[in-house]
Design an enzyme around this catalytic site. Sequence first.
Site, PDB file in Angstrom:
ATOM      1  N   SER A 187       2.672   0.571   2.024  1.00 22.40           N
ATOM      2  CA  SER A 187       2.398   1.886   1.428  1.00 22.40           C
ATOM      3  C   SER A 187       2.054   1.740  -0.051  1.00 22.40           C
ATOM      4  CB  SER A 187       3.606   2.799   1.667  1.00 22.40           C
ATOM      5  OG  SER A 187       3.310   4.136   1.372  1.00 22.40           O
ATOM      6  N   ASP A 204       2.313   5.199   7.948  1.00 26.79           N
ATOM      7  CA  ASP A 204       2.955   4.447   6.870  1.00 26.79           C
ATOM      8  C   ASP A 204       3.760   3.247   7.381  1.00 26.79           C
ATOM      9  OD1 ASP A 204       5.123   3.853   4.807  1.00 26.79           O
ATOM     10  OD2 ASP A 204       3.989   5.382   3.736  1.00 26.79           O
TER      11      ASP A 204
END
Length: 315
Positions: free
Chosen positions: A66, A188
């Site tokens: 991320s 994510d």
Amino acid sequence: MSQLTNNTLPKNHSPMKIGNCSAPLPIQGTALVVEGGGQRGIFTAGILDSWLAHDFNPFALLIGTSAGAQNLSAYLTQQPGYAKRSIMQLSKHPAFFNMKRSLLGGHTIDLDWYFNKVQEPEYQLNLNCAQAQLQHRQLLFSATNSNGFRPAFLEPTADSWLTMLKASSALPYLYKKGVAIDGNYYVDGGVALPIPIQEAYQRGAKKIIVIRTVPTEQSAHSPWAHKLKSWVCKTQRCPRVLDLITGHEDAYSEAVDFIHKPPADTQIIEIAPAHKLSSRFLGSSDQALAADYQMGYEIGTRFLESQSAQLFTQH
């Protein structure tokens, strides 16, 4: 294991300074693993900018999750200040995060807007420089396959870089389905594997630096998971989110255990803030972000001055 502990964008922003794309050859068996954390990633940005200033990049393998993947992108493109600027300008812009949009069927976190901005001249990554770096290194973005929330590792090229970076950063439910790549949807990387330290080891790394965005003693959960819970559990999707968080926290604890009790043949250096950062996952003040960036820069510089850095130099 060792430890170190407004509504419009500014008008007078200029293109980022681009490095000369030269770097020492990596040392085989070394790896850098970078945790996410939203705007807390500005701490990591400070560390990596200090390393860029000293031409320090001995890593053969780099894995980011991320915000960590976004930081590694700026590190490999040799654009000091890029990640700091993106966090302080793009991630704070009202077009990026808006809870009300979800009520209208839109994205709470608008990664489409964000990555459209990244393609504009003043925010472009120098991917040609990154590709030159990757002739001798491997870069992986940690993501999560939406089908069963299984961990996945995406290896970007110049053509796929932004799409894969977007996938690694797409928080489930806040960016709807996720990002489509080759027939699969990805969200994510922090969902399935928040700190992909074991992956680095399984790929042969025996000297590993891991950069975290929370203090080292924080092992049971991450702020990311509970922020997601607070946002989404106001809807009927709460049971699914709670299951997701349980898996996330189990993986988080396993990673922290691995960091603190690594295999006998492996050296792990954990770099983490000594105390909770002033910045938050989202909604941080400029003052908090600036302070955490400066803390990261100073910690990164102290690391280079310490004996720990000698583990990652050629002999």
